[in-house]
Structure formats: structure tokens, C-alpha cells
Design a protein around this motif. Structure first.
Motif, PDB file in Angstrom:
ATOM      1  N   VAL A  76       9.737   1.575   5.292  1.00 56.54           N
ATOM      2  CA  VAL A  76       9.513   2.952   4.847  1.00 56.54           C
ATOM      3  C   VAL A  76       9.649   3.065   3.335  1.00 56.54           C
ATOM      4  CG1 VAL A  76      10.415   5.306   4.939  1.00 56.54           C
ATOM      5  CG2 VAL A  76      10.185   3.980   7.046  1.00 56.54           C
ATOM      6  N   ASP A  77      10.678   2.423   2.794  1.00 53.42           N
ATOM      7  CA  ASP A  77      10.920   2.472   1.348  1.00 53.42           C
ATOM      8  C   ASP A  77       9.731   1.908   0.580  1.00 53.42           C
ATOM      9  OD1 ASP A  77      12.686   2.869  -0.970  1.00 53.42           O
ATOM     10  OD2 ASP A  77      12.710   0.695  -1.070  1.00 53.42           O
ATOM     11  N   GLU A  78       9.235   0.765   1.014  1.00 53.13           N
ATOM     12  CA  GLU A  78       8.091   0.145   0.342  1.00 53.13           C
ATOM     13  C   GLU A  78       6.842   1.018   0.464  1.00 53.13           C
ATOM     14  OE1 GLU A  78       5.397  -3.957   0.536  1.00 53.13           O
ATOM     15  OE2 GLU A  78       7.248  -3.780   1.697  1.00 53.13           O
ATOM     16  N   SER A  79       6.632   1.584   1.638  1.00 56.88           N
ATOM     17  CA  SER A  79       5.433   2.397   1.862  1.00 56.88           C
ATOM     18  C   SER A  79       5.456   3.677   1.047  1.00 56.88           C
ATOM     19  CB  SER A  79       5.297   2.731   3.350  1.00 56.88           C
ATOM     20  OG  SER A  79       5.179   1.558   4.122  1.00 56.88           O
ATOM     21  N   LEU A  80       6.597   4.363   1.011  1.00 60.69           N
ATOM     22  CA  LEU A  80       6.697   5.594   0.225  1.00 60.69           C
ATOM     23  C   LEU A  80       6.549   5.312  -1.264  1.00 60.69           C
ATOM     24  CD1 LEU A  80       9.561   7.544   2.047  1.00 60.69           C
ATOM     25  CD2 LEU A  80       7.099   7.981   2.143  1.00 60.69           C
ATOM     26  N   GLU A  81       7.083   4.179  -1.713  1.00 62.09           N
ATOM     27  CA  GLU A  81       6.932   3.815  -3.121  1.00 62.09           C
ATOM     28  C   GLU A  81       5.467   3.574  -3.467  1.00 62.09           C
ATOM     29  OE1 GLU A  81       7.229   3.158  -6.929  1.00 62.09           O
ATOM     30  OE2 GLU A  81       8.836   3.931  -5.689  1.00 62.09           O
ATOM     31  N   ARG A  82       4.734   2.922  -2.578  1.00 64.45           N
ATOM     32  CA  ARG A  82       3.303   2.680  -2.831  1.00 64.45           C
ATOM     33  C   ARG A  82       2.537   3.991  -2.871  1.00 64.45           C
ATOM     34  NH1 ARG A  82       1.037  -1.836   1.094  1.00 64.45           N
ATOM     35  NH2 ARG A  82      -0.818  -1.378  -0.157  1.00 64.45           N
ATOM     36  N   ILE A  83       2.890   4.922  -1.983  1.00 62.85           N
ATOM     37  CA  ILE A  83       2.238   6.242  -1.996  1.00 62.85           C
ATOM     38  C   ILE A  83       2.554   6.974  -3.288  1.00 62.85           C
ATOM     39  CG2 ILE A  83       2.204   8.509  -0.891  1.00 62.85           C
ATOM     40  CD1 ILE A  83       2.760   7.047   1.777  1.00 62.85           C
ATOM     41  N   ALA A  84       3.841   6.933  -3.705  1.00 62.56           N
ATOM     42  CA  ALA A  84       4.242   7.612  -4.934  1.00 62.56           C
ATOM     43  C   ALA A  84       3.548   7.015  -6.145  1.00 62.56           C
ATOM     44  CB  ALA A  84       5.760   7.524  -5.103  1.00 62.56           C
ATOM     45  N   GLN A  85       3.431   5.684  -6.173  1.00 59.29           N
ATOM     46  CA  GLN A  85       2.780   5.038  -7.311  1.00 59.29           C
ATOM     47  C   GLN A  85       1.297   5.382  -7.364  1.00 59.29           C
ATOM     48  OE1 GLN A  85       3.861   0.962  -7.883  1.00 59.29           O
ATOM     49  NE2 GLN A  85       2.035   0.472  -9.059  1.00 59.29           N
ATOM     50  N   ALA A  86       0.651   5.379  -6.205  1.00 57.08           N
ATOM     51  CA  ALA A  86      -0.768   5.740  -6.175  1.00 57.08           C
ATOM     52  C   ALA A  86      -0.974   7.186  -6.616  1.00 57.08           C
ATOM     53  CB  ALA A  86      -1.328   5.517  -4.765  1.00 57.08           C
TER      54      ALA A  86
END
Length: 308
Positions: A76-86
Motif C-alpha cells: 500500500v505504501d509503495e502504491s500510494l507513493e507512486r500515485i502521489a508522485q504521478a
């Protein structure tokens, strides 16, 4: 896509889970998300029922992740970070400037006077300065770097780099002394001593190191003068010192420019080493790694050169 969504847990529950897992507290997660603790518990319970596994070990005053919880938090942490970065990249990230945060005092008296020189050497790096007397969540607040006080420690997604040690010495304006010379630490018991408000700073990572600690280190016994002036931020305290209102404890390294110009003087040479320091906290998920590295390297060189 429909088959994928049927396999996914409830998305709202995943966001609540991330906060609770990161903070290791249902109460803090509720405060961060502006919902009730009961709502957090309900979302976590719904997620556990969906997965068929407990995600937290619930203790009396704290929670800890189970093995399943740790596995889910990593994803979840990795996925939310990727969404935030995008999302950051899509909206242009507010002129693509490097954001650096520091306390009001550090920003005013150490960082700002040096940033012009940095920008002359690196004219292509734009900067945004946040002066805040509170802890900064680098990832949540999209801050690239912060100057923090305390011990080096470790934080998830944050890299720490030593900037300078903290030593405290009595400082005042030349006008306050008016030609007088103080020779012994005990003489300060008869002076106007300026204080930081302990209650305001209670709970922060950088606890107040006050006159009681300084006198104790100097083995001075006696009654401290009543605190006639206490300030909720160090910058106000230093400004009052510049105005000749009394003597304050300050860091000669942070306030080096004021000492070099003669606007402040060291009342006595005795220093208290607080055994903590100032560190650069660098957001490892910054979208501007090259510019952040340039600023980090420059600040470290400036700081370490001053200590040489």
C-alpha cells in the motif's frame, strides 16, 4: 478492470490502514484523517474481514502490525507513493522548486543569509522556504528537505545527514552589558535571563534545553531568577536579545553571522554541549533528486567549512 476491482479490498479502508500502520496508532490516524477513532477501527475491521487475516496486534495503548499487516503495508505504501508522485508530476509541482523547511530561528538567522550565495552558484535551482516551528511530514507535505534538531535517528523514506552539533552559550547584545564584564557562571543568576516557553515545546522532538540545564552543567547552585519573559519561538527570543532585553542561550553556529557582526556577544565562554545536533532530513521520494543533492551538498560544505 471490473475483475480487478472485485479482487481489491475497499479503497477507503486501505487509505485508513496506511495511516494507522505508518503512525502505529488508531488515535493518531483518526486525528490525521479528521475522523473518529471508532471510524478507523471500523475500516480496519472491514479490511481484516475482507482479507481473512488480522492486520494489527492490539495492545492496551498501542498497535503493532502482524506479518500480514507488514506485507500489506509495504504494498500500500509503495502504491500510494507512486500515485502521489504521478499526481505531482501531472500538476507541474508548483514551478518545480525545491522546498526546504526549517524552524523560524534557523530559517531567519542561518539559512536565509546563505541562500543567495547558493542561487548564485546554482541559478537553475528554484527554492521555496517554509519557516515552521513544528515537525514536518516530508512526504505528506511534499517537502524535499528539512533542517531538524535532535538525534540522527531513522525514518521511513527519509535520509538523514549531519549538519552541525548543538552547543549553547549565553549571548546578549553589547548594549545590554554596557561595558560590564561577567567572569563566572554564577554571576548570571543576577541577570535578566530570557526563556523559551517549555509548555509550548512539550511533545516536540527538540525539547527545550533551558537555563536550569546550563547552570546544572556549570555546577552552579542557587535560585534561578523568575522568568520575566518567555517566548514560544526561538527567533522571538533572539530578537529580544538583539534589542537588549536580556541574556539568552543560543547556538554560536546557528547565530554565527550575528556574532561576527558584533550584534551579539558571548557573555561567557562556557558552552553546554546538548549531545544533539542539526540534521538535514532528505525526502527520498523527492521528484527533484538532482537539485536536492546540489542543495544538500552545498549546505553541508558551508556548515562544515564554518566548523573547520
Amino acid at each position: 478492470m471490473e475483475r480487478l476491482r472485485r479482487r481489491l479490498p475497499p479503497l477507503t479502508a486501505l487509505v485508513v490502514f496506511e495511516a494507522a500502520a505508518r503512525l502505529q496508532s488508531f488515535t493518531l490516524a483518526a486525528q490525521e484523517m479528521c475522523i473518529t477513532q471508532a471510524a478507523v477501527s471500523r475500516q480496519i475491521r472491514q479490511l481484516e474481514e475482507h482479507l481473512g487475516n488480522p492486520l494489527f496486534i492490539r495492545n492496551h495503548r498501542s498497535v503493532a502490525l502482524t506479518t500480514a499487516g507488514q506485507r500489506l503495508f509495504g504494498a500500500v505504501d509503495e502504491s500510494l507513493e507512486r500515485i502521489a508522485q504521478a499526481s505531482t508530476e501531472i500538476r507541474g509541482d508548483a514551478s518545480d522548486a525545491v522546498t526546504i523547511a526549517a524552524t523560524i530561528c534557523m530559517s531567519t538567522y542561518w539559512l536565509m543569509p546563505r541562500l543567495d550565495a547558493f542561487q548564485q552558484e546554482h541559478p537553475n535551482v528554484a527554492l521555496r522556504l517554509f519557516a515552521l516551528d513544528r515537525e514536518v511530514d516530508l512526504r505528506a507535505e511534499n517537502v524535499d528537505m528539512a533542517i531538524t534538531c535532535g538525534s540522527e535517528g531513522q525514518r521511513h523514506g527519509v535520509r538523514m545527514a549531519h549538519l552541525m552539533d548543538e552547543e549553547l552559550v549565553p549571548l546578549c547584545s553589547p548594549a545590554y552589558l554596557a561595558g560590564r564584564v561577567l567572569r563566572e557562571p554564577g554571576e548570571l543568576l543576577g541577570e535578566r535571563l530570557l526563556n523559551l516557553d517549555r509548555e509550548h515545546w512539550r511533545g516536540f522532538n527538540w525539547a527545550v534545553v533551558d537555563w536550569a540545564a546550563w547552570f546544572d552543567h556549570m555546577q552552579v547552585r542557587g535560585t534561578l531568577p523568575a522568568a520575566r519573559l518567555a517566548f514560544n519561538n526561538h527567533a522571538q527570543q533572539i530578537q529580544a536579545t538583539l534589542d537588549g532585553r536580556g541574556i539568552a542561550l543560543g547556538s554560536p553556529r546557528m547565530l554565527a553571522d550575528l556574532l561576527a557582526s558584533g550584534r551579539l556577544v558571548e557573555v561567557l565562554p562556557q558552552r553546554l554541549n546538548t549531545r544533539r545536533g542539526y540534521y538535514l532530513a532528505i525526502n527520498e521520494h523527492s521528484t527533484r533528486p538532482r537539485a536536492v543533492a546540489e542543495l544538500q551538498g552545498w549546505l553541508e560544505r558551508v556548515s562544515h567549512a564554518a566548523m573547520a
